[in-house]
Design a protein around this motif. Structure first.
Motif, PDB file in Angstrom:
ATOM      1  N   ALA A 195      26.137 -21.131  47.653  1.00 11.14           N
ATOM      2  CA  ALA A 195      24.821 -21.338  48.267  1.00 11.14           C
ATOM      3  C   ALA A 195      24.025 -20.036  48.301  1.00 11.14           C
ATOM      4  O   ALA A 195      22.817 -20.025  48.024  1.00 11.14           O
ATOM      5  CB  ALA A 195      24.983 -21.909  49.674  1.00 11.14           C
ATOM      6  N   ALA A 196      24.681 -18.933  48.623  1.00 10.79           N
ATOM      7  CA  ALA A 196      24.005 -17.635  48.659  1.00 10.79           C
ATOM      8  C   ALA A 196      23.534 -17.231  47.262  1.00 10.79           C
ATOM      9  O   ALA A 196      22.435 -16.685  47.099  1.00 10.79           O
ATOM     10  CB  ALA A 196      24.934 -16.569  49.247  1.00 10.79           C
ATOM     11  N   LEU A 197      24.341 -17.504  46.246  1.00  2.00           N
ATOM     12  CA  LEU A 197      23.932 -17.219  44.865  1.00  2.00           C
ATOM     13  C   LEU A 197      22.694 -18.024  44.491  1.00  2.00           C
ATOM     14  O   LEU A 197      21.767 -17.508  43.870  1.00  2.00           O
ATOM     15  CB  LEU A 197      25.066 -17.555  43.887  1.00  2.00           C
ATOM     16  N   ARG A 198      22.675 -19.285  44.867  1.00  6.07           N
ATOM     17  CA  ARG A 198      21.548 -20.164  44.522  1.00  6.07           C
ATOM     18  C   ARG A 198      20.272 -19.781  45.268  1.00  6.07           C
ATOM     19  O   ARG A 198      19.182 -20.036  44.776  1.00  6.07           O
ATOM     20  CB  ARG A 198      21.923 -21.614  44.787  1.00  6.07           C
ATOM     21  N   ARG A 199      20.408 -19.181  46.433  1.00 10.51           N
ATOM     22  CA  ARG A 199      19.227 -18.758  47.203  1.00 10.51           C
ATOM     23  C   ARG A 199      18.569 -17.514  46.614  1.00 10.51           C
ATOM     24  O   ARG A 199      17.392 -17.263  46.846  1.00 10.51           O
ATOM     25  CB  ARG A 199      19.603 -18.466  48.657  1.00 10.51           C
ATOM     26  N   GLU A 200      19.320 -16.730  45.885  1.00  8.40           N
ATOM     27  CA  GLU A 200      18.795 -15.469  45.342  1.00  8.40           C
ATOM     28  C   GLU A 200      17.985 -15.750  44.074  1.00  8.40           C
ATOM     29  O   GLU A 200      18.542 -16.070  43.025  1.00  8.40           O
ATOM     30  CB  GLU A 200      19.936 -14.498  45.046  1.00  8.40           C
ATOM     31  N   ALA A 201      16.674 -15.609  44.167  1.00  2.23           N
ATOM     32  CA  ALA A 201      15.774 -15.949  43.063  1.00  2.23           C
ATOM     33  C   ALA A 201      16.011 -15.093  41.815  1.00  2.23           C
ATOM     34  O   ALA A 201      15.758 -15.543  40.699  1.00  2.23           O
ATOM     35  CB  ALA A 201      14.324 -15.810  43.516  1.00  2.23           C
TER      36      ALA A 201
END
Length: 107
Positions: A30-36
């Motif tokens: 989830a943290a990876l996906r949040r990082e644009a």
């Protein structure tokens, strides 16, 4: 100076003392996906103790710069996910990165 090229960077991150092993993979993903700025190519579920491998795509002029850029992008995300799991006290981490020209990475 070399022209910028797309690189697929395989990075293996490890966090010690993760207390929530069940939720860590989902928190990290989830943290990876949040990082644009991160273009996620592949995510492998962790092998214990705590090692997770991801492949991201970056644009850089050299292999060394691609690896540096990947570490700069991934380390804050890895640490964020670790903190969300409730790591108790100080914790250690390692992050390794190896770049190949985009499309050359074999699963």
């Amino acid at each position: 100076m070399s022209p910028d090229q797309d690189w697929d960077v395989t990075a293996s991150g490890r966090i010690e003392h993760v207390t929530d092993r069940e939720n860590f993979p989902e928190l990290f993903l989830a943290a990876l996906r949040r990082e644009a700025k991160i273009s996620l190519i592949k995510f492998n579920r962790p092998r214990w103790p705590y090692t997770t491998t991801v492949v991201i795509r970056v644009t850089a002029s050299t292999k060394k710069r691609a690896e540096e850029q990947a570490r700069e992008l991934l380390l804050p995300v890895l640490l964020e996910a670790a903190k969300e799991t409730g790591v108790e006290g100080p914790f250690g981490w390692t992050l390794r990165a190896g770049a190949e020209l985009a499309g050359d990475v074999i699963s």
